[in-house]
Scaffold this active site. Structure first.
Site, short mmCIF file in Angstrom:
data_model
loop_
_atom_site.label_atom_id
_atom_site.label_comp_id
_atom_site.label_asym_id
_atom_site.label_seq_id
_atom_site.Cartn_x
_atom_site.Cartn_y
_atom_site.Cartn_z
N ASP A 13 0.86 -1.19 0.00
CA ASP A 13 0.00 0.00 0.00
C ASP A 13 0.89 1.24 0.00
O ASP A 13 2.05 1.19 0.44
CB ASP A 13 -0.92 0.02 1.21
CG ASP A 13 -1.93 1.17 1.16
OD1 ASP A 13 -2.69 1.22 0.16
OD2 ASP A 13 -1.95 2.00 2.07
N GLU A 15 0.83 5.78 0.48
CA GLU A 15 0.15 7.06 0.74
C GLU A 15 0.80 8.09 -0.16
O GLU A 15 2.01 8.01 -0.45
CB GLU A 15 0.27 7.47 2.21
CG GLU A 15 -0.41 6.52 3.19
CD GLU A 15 -1.92 6.46 3.04
OE1 GLU A 15 -2.51 7.44 2.52
OE2 GLU A 15 -2.51 5.44 3.42
N ASP A 59 -6.62 17.24 1.75
CA ASP A 59 -7.34 15.96 1.85
C ASP A 59 -6.39 14.82 2.22
O ASP A 59 -6.76 13.94 3.01
CB ASP A 59 -8.04 15.64 0.54
CG ASP A 59 -9.28 16.49 0.31
OD1 ASP A 59 -9.78 17.08 1.29
OD2 ASP A 59 -9.72 16.58 -0.85
N HIS A 157 -6.30 7.77 11.35
CA HIS A 157 -5.57 8.02 10.11
C HIS A 157 -5.24 6.71 9.42
O HIS A 157 -5.09 5.68 10.07
CB HIS A 157 -4.26 8.77 10.39
CG HIS A 157 -4.46 10.17 10.87
ND1 HIS A 157 -3.99 10.61 12.08
CD2 HIS A 157 -5.10 11.23 10.32
CE1 HIS A 157 -4.31 11.88 12.25
NE2 HIS A 157 -4.99 12.27 11.21
N ASP A 163 -2.38 -0.39 6.68
CA ASP A 163 -3.33 -0.88 5.67
C ASP A 163 -2.84 -2.16 5.00
O ASP A 163 -3.65 -3.03 4.64
CB ASP A 163 -3.58 0.20 4.62
CG ASP A 163 -4.45 1.33 5.15
OD1 ASP A 163 -4.82 1.29 6.35
OD2 ASP A 163 -4.75 2.27 4.39
#
Length: 236
Positions: A13, A15, A59, A157, A163
């Protein structure tokens, strides 16, 4: 079908600073979890990355909690690229919405003139979830609720490693639960192939002598006890 032993997968994963790598958004965190034959080994890869001149969007900060100030002393992608590629080198990538993460990773790799990742070689758990539960919500939170997986670690968060750990659990459930014996991996043409792990049982040695009269008699008595065996039926 291919016989495999020690089948390696990397649940991954990322970010990012935003949603558009074509508009300049960059990766700021990568998390990976190693699976061998669908079982987490405890071996992980995790790094935060300085996106250089690109700033975190509001965001993105809201989702990940990662700020520009936090990232300013972190390594740039070029410094971690080889370590990352070495970690994933011999594994099949397992990603939720693989097109998003791979497009961002390839954007970073392209800047460094390194070989790009192939989307068709990855296993997309979003696609697996849509096929297994048509019409149902298939985001990570929804899948964790469906499989009773504790996702409280991402309530405030999201994080790439958090994740990835959750997705590893979701992935095993999408394959039918925490069991060994089948490995679902990608091959040259599809990422839906079934790979059967090597059976380590030794087969029974071939009998090299004839049965005794006592064994034959016992066998015949056993056959007499069976009601309407199929070999006595007439095939029309």
């Amino acid at each position: 079908m291919t016989i495999l032993k020690n089948f390696r997968e990397i649940v991954l994963d990322t970010e990012t600073t935003g949603l558009e790598h074509e508009g300049g958004d960059r990766i700021v965190e990568i998390g990976c979890v190693e699976l061998i034959n669908h079982i987490p080994t405890g071996n992980t890869y995790h790094v935060y990355i300085n996106p250089e001149t690109q700033k975190m969007s509001p965001d993105a900060i809201k989702i990940s909690g990662i700020t520009d100030d936090f990232l300013k002393d972190k390594p740039v992608f070029g410094k971690i690229a080889d370590d990352f590629l070495n970690f994933i080198a011999d594994g099949v990538l397992v990603i939720h919405n693989a097109a998003f993460d791979i497009s961002f990773l390839n954007s970073e790799l392209k800047r460094l003139h390194k070989p790009l990742l192939k989307l068709e070689d990855a296993i997309d758990t979003l696609d697996l979830a849509h096929r297994k539960f048509p019409g149902a919500s298939a985001n990570l939170d929804a899948l964790c609720r469906r499989f009773n997986i504790d996702a409280s670690s991402r309530e405030e968060h999201h994080g790439a490693l958090i994740d990835s750990l959750l997705l590893a659990e979701v992935y095993m459930e999408l394959l039918g639960g925490k069991q060994s014996g089948l490995a679902f991996g990608s091959n040259e043409n599809t990422n839906e192939g079934i790979t059967i792990m090597q059976n380590t049982k030794q087969s029974r040695k071939k009998r090299t002598f004839k049965p005794s009269e006592e064994e034959i008699a016992a066998h015949n008595e056993f056959l007499k006890s069976m009601e309407s065996p199929m070999w006595n039926k007439t095939v029309i």
